[in-house]
Enzyme design. Structure first.
Site, PDB file in Angstrom:
ATOM      1  CE1 TYR A 110       5.627  60.884 102.537  1.00  0.00           C
ATOM      2  CE2 TYR A 110       7.557  62.017 101.701  1.00  0.00           C
ATOM      3  CZ  TYR A 110       6.242  62.045 102.093  1.00  0.00           C
ATOM      4  OH  TYR A 110       5.549  63.218 102.032  1.00  0.00           O
ATOM      5  CE  LYS A 113      -9.293  56.020 107.298  1.00  0.00           C
ATOM      6  NZ  LYS A 113     -10.431  56.925 107.589  1.00  0.00           N
ATOM      7  CG  ASP A 148     -11.123  60.199 108.749  1.00  0.00           C
ATOM      8  OD1 ASP A 148     -10.590  59.910 109.852  1.00  0.00           O
ATOM      9  OD2 ASP A 148     -12.085  59.560 108.291  1.00  0.00           O
ATOM     10  CG  ASP A 191       3.920  65.698 103.113  1.00  0.00           C
ATOM     11  OD1 ASP A 191       4.580  66.748 103.237  1.00  0.00           O
ATOM     12  OD2 ASP A 191       3.400  65.336 102.038  1.00  0.00           O
ATOM     13  CG  ASP A 198       1.896  71.407 103.242  1.00  0.00           C
ATOM     14  OD1 ASP A 198       2.982  71.377 103.852  1.00  0.00           O
ATOM     15  OD2 ASP A 198       1.802  71.550 102.004  1.00  0.00           O
TER      16      ASP A 198
HETATM   17  C1  IPM Z   1       8.028  68.234 103.168  1.00  0.00           C
HETATM   18  C2  IPM Z   1       7.962  68.151 101.662  1.00  0.00           C
HETATM   19  C3  IPM Z   1       8.662  66.879 101.204  1.00  0.00           C
HETATM   20  C4  IPM Z   1       7.974  65.711 101.883  1.00  0.00           C
HETATM   21  C5  IPM Z   1       8.672  66.701  99.674  1.00  0.00           C
HETATM   22  C6  IPM Z   1       9.329  67.875  98.976  1.00  0.00           C
HETATM   23  C7  IPM Z   1       9.322  65.410  99.257  1.00  0.00           C
HETATM   24  O1  IPM Z   1       6.642  68.205 101.246  1.00  0.00           O
HETATM   25  O2  IPM Z   1       9.152  68.286 103.707  1.00  0.00           O
HETATM   26  O3  IPM Z   1       6.978  68.250 103.797  1.00  0.00           O
HETATM   27  O4  IPM Z   1       6.947  65.236 101.388  1.00  0.00           O
HETATM   28  O5  IPM Z   1       8.462  65.276 102.913  1.00  0.00           O
HETATM   29 MG    MG Z   2       5.237  68.550 102.777  1.00  0.00          MG
END
Ligand code: IPM
Ligand code: MG
Length: 379
Positions: A151, A208, A240, A264, A268
């Site tokens: 990032y 990884k 993975d 990240d 999710d």
């Molecule tokens: C999160 C989001 C952000 C990230 C994006 C919106 C830049 O996906 O907070 O997880 O990748 O950190």
């Molecule tokens: Mg995210």
């Protein structure tokens, strides 16, 4: 004695941000009343709305205007909703993007630690895509490194590179670099071990290391800390494999610690264990002012329609009460209110299914009403 007073920099942002932030502020007002604390919220701009406002003002377009950063630094905590939307999706290299605001505030406030607790609500077991029995005993904390790695590495585009195009023609190449310093790794893994020592005493460090040098360094640091924390069990897991284990056997995890990009993606994935991405809150901590935000995005497709689930935003308030204000009792009451509302069968659209009665489907604001009522019944 003077009433305790806290200044909160509120950043509603874009998309569904303003709607869910409204509910969070209403809960905060109810908390203030119940616990005799004065929360002063001050809205500032971040993301796409900040780009629009700076552009309209004729100053350099920015997703994090200096005024926002100053207000954030001067506050006792920052509460953010979401940024981004198709309106600001400009593919031109170097274009100013809403997400830059988010990354810049994380970096400028030194928020290297991002916590994403994954808690299963009994009432939502059927909303999860996993079979309910797989959710038994699931309660994990994702610790994501937040100010390093890909990032914040170099992002570069090289144009007209000989042979980079199709069929030997000239074309573009692109580079994103991933770099970690030892101290950046150590401070997040150390936090993970300290947290695990107060929980089920297991740390899974995800990397990884079979491919990446940054991961081999990550693993070395993990082993060192593992030796230091004798009563915590530490293990390494390849990313993975971890992605697979999160759906195959999520109950094995307690504290999962990993670098920025892996965190990240895995967070999710893990959010779906709870039934909806709309349930996952996060706390970003560093050495100064902390920031709290839902893990989900700005959902532009449902923005302004009173359809969004405000729970992750409200749970971000819970984390703020806990980590920034040491108001554990109030935080427990907010968490309990979420549990009560779900147990009573109230659902926003993302949580509803064919068994949800029509009169139990709620919009954003009505869900806010239920949460406030449930909080007041507990507080
Ligand atoms: C999160 C989001 C952000 C990230 C994006 C919106 C830049 O996906 O907070 O997880 O990748 O950190
Ligand atoms: Mg995210």
């Amino acid at each position: 004695m003077a009433k305790t007073s806290y200044r909160i920099c509120t950043l509603p942002g874009d998309g569904i941000g303003p709607e869910i932030m409204d509910q969070a502020k209403r809960i905060l007002a109810a908390v203030g009343e119940a616990y005799d604390v004065d929360f002063q919220c001050e809205d500032q701009l971040i993301g796409g709305c900040a780009i629009d406002a700076t552009r309209a003002a004729g100053v350099t377009p920015s997703a994090l205007p200096p005024q926002t950063l100053e207000a954030a630094k001067a506050s006792d905590a920052v509460l953010l909703a979401a940024v981004g939307g198709p309106k600001w999706d400009d593919p031109t290299p170097g274009a100013v993007r809403p997400e830059q605001g988010l990354l810049a505030i994380r970096k400028n406030l030194g928020l290297y630690l991002n916590l994403r607790p994954v808690h299963i609500y009994d009432a939502l077991r059927d909303a999860s895509p996993l079979r309910p029995e797989r959710l038994d005993g699931v309660d994990l904390l994702i610790v994501r490194e937040l100010t390093g790695g890909l990032y914040f590495g170099k992002h570069e585009r090289q144009t007209d590179v000989a042979g980079a195009g199709i069929d030997g023609a000239a074309g573009d190449t692109a580079t994103d670099s991933m770099e970690y310093a030892e101290y950046e790794i150590e401070r997040v893994i150390r936090w993970a071990y300290e947290a695990a020592a107060r929980r089920s005493k297991v740390v899974t460090s995800v990397d990884k290391a079979n491919v990446l040098e940054t991961s081999r360094l990550w693993r070395e640091v993990n082993h060192r800390l593992n030796a230091e924390f004798e009563d915590v069990e530490g293990e390494d897991m390849l990313v993975d494999n971890c992605a697979m284990q999160l759906v195959a056997n999520p109950a094995q995890f307690d504290v999962l610690v990993t670098e920025n990009t892996f965190g990240d993606i895995l967070s999710d994935e893990a959010s779906m264990l709870t039934g909806s991405l709309g349930m996952l809150a996060s706390a970003s901590l560093g050495d100064g002012t902390a920031l709290y935000e839902p893990s989900h995005g700005s959902a532009p497709d449902i923005a302004g329609k009173d359809l969004a689930n405000p729970i992750a935003q409200v749970l971000s308030v819970e984390l703020m009460l806990r980590y920034s204000f040491q108001m554990d009792e109030a935080a427990d009451a907010v968490a309990g209110a979420v549990e009560d509302v779900l147990n009573a069968g109230w659902r926003t659209a993302d949580l509803a299914d064919e068994t949800t009665p029509e009169d139990h489907k709620l919009g954003t604001r009505a869900m806010g009403d239920k949460l406030i009522e449930a909080f007041q019944a507990r507080a």
